[in-house]
Design a protein around this motif. Sequence first.
Motif, PDB file in Angstrom:
ATOM      1  N   TYR A  43       0.806  -1.221   0.000  1.00  0.00           N
ATOM      2  CA  TYR A  43       0.000   0.000   0.000  1.00  0.00           C
ATOM      3  C   TYR A  43       0.842   1.277   0.000  1.00  0.00           C
ATOM      4  O   TYR A  43       0.298   2.368   0.169  1.00  0.00           O
ATOM      5  CB  TYR A  43      -0.938   0.005   1.211  1.00  0.00           C
ATOM      6  N   HIS A  44       2.147   1.162  -0.132  1.00  0.00           N
ATOM      7  CA  HIS A  44       2.998   2.349  -0.171  1.00  0.00           C
ATOM      8  C   HIS A  44       2.556   3.282  -1.292  1.00  0.00           C
ATOM      9  O   HIS A  44       2.274   2.835  -2.414  1.00  0.00           O
ATOM     10  CB  HIS A  44       4.464   1.968  -0.416  1.00  0.00           C
ATOM     11  N   VAL A  45       2.486   4.569  -0.985  1.00  0.00           N
ATOM     12  CA  VAL A  45       2.113   5.547  -2.013  1.00  0.00           C
ATOM     13  C   VAL A  45       3.164   5.569  -3.129  1.00  0.00           C
ATOM     14  O   VAL A  45       2.840   5.512  -4.311  1.00  0.00           O
ATOM     15  CB  VAL A  45       1.966   6.952  -1.397  1.00  0.00           C
ATOM     16  N   ILE A  46       4.438   5.697  -2.738  1.00  0.00           N
ATOM     17  CA  ILE A  46       5.534   5.539  -3.706  1.00  0.00           C
ATOM     18  C   ILE A  46       5.991   4.102  -3.530  1.00  0.00           C
ATOM     19  O   ILE A  46       6.911   3.798  -2.775  1.00  0.00           O
ATOM     20  CB  ILE A  46       6.679   6.536  -3.425  1.00  0.00           C
ATOM     21  N   ASN A  47       5.348   3.198  -4.270  1.00  0.00           N
ATOM     22  CA  ASN A  47       5.369   1.793  -3.881  1.00  0.00           C
ATOM     23  C   ASN A  47       6.750   1.161  -3.909  1.00  0.00           C
ATOM     24  O   ASN A  47       7.059   0.293  -3.100  1.00  0.00           O
ATOM     25  CB  ASN A  47       4.420   0.993  -4.765  1.00  0.00           C
ATOM     26  N   HIS A  48       7.598   1.578  -4.856  1.00  0.00           N
ATOM     27  CA  HIS A  48       8.924   0.970  -4.967  1.00  0.00           C
ATOM     28  C   HIS A  48      10.029   1.984  -4.674  1.00  0.00           C
ATOM     29  O   HIS A  48      11.134   1.885  -5.208  1.00  0.00           O
ATOM     30  CB  HIS A  48       9.113   0.376  -6.363  1.00  0.00           C
ATOM     31  N   GLY A  49       9.729   2.933  -3.788  1.00  0.00           N
ATOM     32  CA  GLY A  49      10.727   3.934  -3.443  1.00  0.00           C
ATOM     33  C   GLY A  49      11.990   3.340  -2.854  1.00  0.00           C
ATOM     34  O   GLY A  49      13.091   3.876  -3.019  1.00  0.00           O
ATOM     35  N   TYR A  50      11.848   2.205  -2.168  1.00  0.00           N
ATOM     36  CA  TYR A  50      12.998   1.554  -1.527  1.00  0.00           C
ATOM     37  C   TYR A  50      14.041   1.060  -2.533  1.00  0.00           C
ATOM     38  O   TYR A  50      15.187   0.787  -2.172  1.00  0.00           O
ATOM     39  CB  TYR A  50      12.531   0.396  -0.646  1.00  0.00           C
ATOM     40  N   LEU A  51      13.660   0.926  -3.806  1.00  0.00           N
ATOM     41  CA  LEU A  51      14.622   0.474  -4.812  1.00  0.00           C
ATOM     42  C   LEU A  51      15.734   1.495  -5.048  1.00  0.00           C
ATOM     43  O   LEU A  51      16.743   1.183  -5.674  1.00  0.00           O
ATOM     44  CB  LEU A  51      13.912   0.188  -6.143  1.00  0.00           C
ATOM     45  N   GLY A  52      15.543   2.709  -4.532  1.00  0.00           N
ATOM     46  CA  GLY A  52      16.609   3.703  -4.630  1.00  0.00           C
ATOM     47  C   GLY A  52      17.896   3.214  -3.995  1.00  0.00           C
ATOM     48  O   GLY A  52      19.002   3.515  -4.472  1.00  0.00           O
ATOM     49  N   VAL A  53      17.784   2.424  -2.912  1.00  0.00           N
ATOM     50  CA  VAL A  53      18.969   1.897  -2.233  1.00  0.00           C
ATOM     51  C   VAL A  53      19.731   0.957  -3.167  1.00  0.00           C
ATOM     52  O   VAL A  53      20.965   0.982  -3.228  1.00  0.00           O
ATOM     53  CB  VAL A  53      18.577   1.175  -0.935  1.00  0.00           C
ATOM     54  N   ASP A  54      19.022   0.116  -3.899  1.00  0.00           N
ATOM     55  CA  ASP A  54      19.672  -0.813  -4.822  1.00  0.00           C
ATOM     56  C   ASP A  54      20.361  -0.060  -5.957  1.00  0.00           C
ATOM     57  O   ASP A  54      21.428  -0.467  -6.430  1.00  0.00           O
ATOM     58  CB  ASP A  54      18.635  -1.788  -5.367  1.00  0.00           C
ATOM     59  N   PHE A  55      19.771   1.055  -6.369  1.00  0.00           N
ATOM     60  CA  PHE A  55      20.408   1.902  -7.375  1.00  0.00           C
ATOM     61  C   PHE A  55      21.668   2.545  -6.812  1.00  0.00           C
ATOM     62  O   PHE A  55      22.695   2.631  -7.500  1.00  0.00           O
ATOM     63  CB  PHE A  55      19.422   2.971  -7.853  1.00  0.00           C
ATOM     64  N   PHE A  56      21.615   2.968  -5.551  1.00  0.00           N
ATOM     65  CA  PHE A  56      22.805   3.537  -4.913  1.00  0.00           C
ATOM     66  C   PHE A  56      23.962   2.541  -4.908  1.00  0.00           C
ATOM     67  O   PHE A  56      25.111   2.907  -5.150  1.00  0.00           O
ATOM     68  CB  PHE A  56      22.507   3.950  -3.460  1.00  0.00           C
ATOM     69  N   PHE A  57      23.665   1.276  -4.623  1.00  0.00           N
ATOM     70  CA  PHE A  57      24.719   0.264  -4.593  1.00  0.00           C
ATOM     71  C   PHE A  57      25.351   0.089  -5.978  1.00  0.00           C
ATOM     72  O   PHE A  57      26.565  -0.100  -6.098  1.00  0.00           O
ATOM     73  CB  PHE A  57      24.161  -1.068  -4.098  1.00  0.00           C
ATOM     74  N   ALA A  58      24.526   0.128  -7.029  1.00  0.00           N
ATOM     75  CA  ALA A  58      25.069   0.015  -8.393  1.00  0.00           C
ATOM     76  C   ALA A  58      25.959   1.210  -8.718  1.00  0.00           C
ATOM     77  O   ALA A  58      27.046   1.056  -9.306  1.00  0.00           O
ATOM     78  CB  ALA A  58      23.928  -0.096  -9.400  1.00  0.00           C
TER      79      ALA A  58
END
Length: 605
Positions: A43-58
């Motif tokens: 139910y997150h409004v920005i549902n996949h906002g947490y994927l930013g962390v995976d982008f940071f690692f790349a």
Amino acid sequence: MNQNNFLISSKPRYEILDGLRGVAALVVVAFHILETYSKGPAYHVINHGYLGVDFFFALSGFVIGYAYDDRWNRMSLKDFFKRRIVRLHPLVILGCVFGLFMFYFTDSSFFPLVNEAPLWKVSILFILASLMIPSLTKWDIRGWQEMNVFNNPTWSLTYEYIANILYALFIRRFNTKTLAFFVFLFSLFTINLTMNIDALGVWKTRTNEAFTVIGGWSMTIDQIIIGFTRLLYPFFIGLLLSRIGKRIKVKAGFWICSIIILISQFMPRIGGEEHLWMNGLYETIIILFVFPLVVSIGAGSEVKGKTSQSLCKFLGEISYPLYIMHYPFAYLQMKWVSEHQDSPLSIHVFVGISVFFLAIGVSYAALRVYDIPVREWLTRNWIKTNKNVKNDKPVIAMELYDVMDKRRTYRDFTDREVSDKILKRVINSAFKAPTNDHLRQLEFVVVRGRENIGKIIAPLGKNIDDFKKLVFEVNDSADKDKMDMFADALPKQQKMLMESGLLIIPFYRQKQTPLLKPSEQSSLNYFASAWCALENMLLAATQEGLGSVFHIPVSDETDKIKKLVGAPEEYEFICLLTIGYPAENAFIPKQKQINVEDRIHENVW
């Protein structure tokens, strides 16, 4: 830029990647603010906002490879770790201090253990957090089982530190094939997480977060495995992309990549509760393919236009401090929400927006007032300094290629005096350059004081208007960067030579034939040798934390200036050189990014 900015980075930066890091960081902040209102991951409004962390690692893997892969023949492990600590740790400490000050203010139903936490325990956990030592779950004083109870997002930075250690000790030695093998292996780890395969049988209680990569911030076996899984594939694929030089050039690369990042993070939950695997497949595609593609495009494309350049610069600067500094505000916002659940929607919106922009403002202030000054001080005084001269401040001992990367033309200077000892070191570097007859017949007229310099450069005055006309008449390239440089340079031809209060006129002995009437190409050997000497001086000035600029004489300036300084007839000078400490707001012309492979022709053109 002031003189200390020479110390901030070691190589030219990828502007688009910096900007994209900022875009992802902004989304992560918004995600955390809106997460307060969510009933769960679906139910997150920005549902996949947490994927930013995976982008940071790349991004981290790519940047580490680019910045350090070619330095290990002249950099020790100790030097590497010092550099990384200086880059990352000052803000870690500030974020912990910030979270500590706010800790007891966050007592609420969201954080049931805060009011029960004794001060001695809070103090111990603060020390551990400041040293990046994760907190065990049994030490929890908030109720969330976080690695860092004062600033939760530093969990990802813990894994960033681990990646840096592994890179320095082992990974940097891997060849491309070995890296590719681990990229494949760790892609299976990612699939094991995103598709909820759970090959190790540690995620049986993981229900709401199933088929996502959510997790990694707690010191439990299942969370540690999630943390390493999220780290390894992105970091290794970023490093591999850096090694193989895979760059994709597209027009409007920053804007295209920003849109991709925003779509990937804003994408609503896919598949619903009945088809959870669909969301897992989506996250698999994003992490394994989309993010590496974005990194390749960001590294291969150029930023056009002042607006885009300024935006990328700002976003790049703010990205790390924003990520580190924003969560204490989120803690406070959660407390406010818990106590004002019945408030009108408009007030909740206002508070959320206020927290968002307050976090940006505080983060930018932290960058300017604290982070940059502290890193500069640590760089000068801790990393590696040159203390050969007793009375001069130590300067950063940069590697040769770093110095080349740092050299820029400055036309705005402060009135801070360049000491005689530094001046002599810069001039002495000229005598290290190759000369055609090995005699090094170089002489230098040094003029100090703006009034004295004004007399020497007086012949330039009547030629400036003609020079301006000539430049604009011959311009047929329509190159914006070139014209921006001229727009800054032309009005400053005299001012730039006077402003630092130090003018150097490099003379060389011109034998055999007049300079402007060479009988053959080799007649210019003395002239060429003098320019080799000047290049050494420009690099030496950069090494000393100085800026430089030179004016090549036109028309009758040569004869008049030679007469003013009393130079012998057989000597010529190549330019009027100014070195000094750059002004804080000095304009820095943008350098063209050249792909060296495009300029190398093997055997034939």
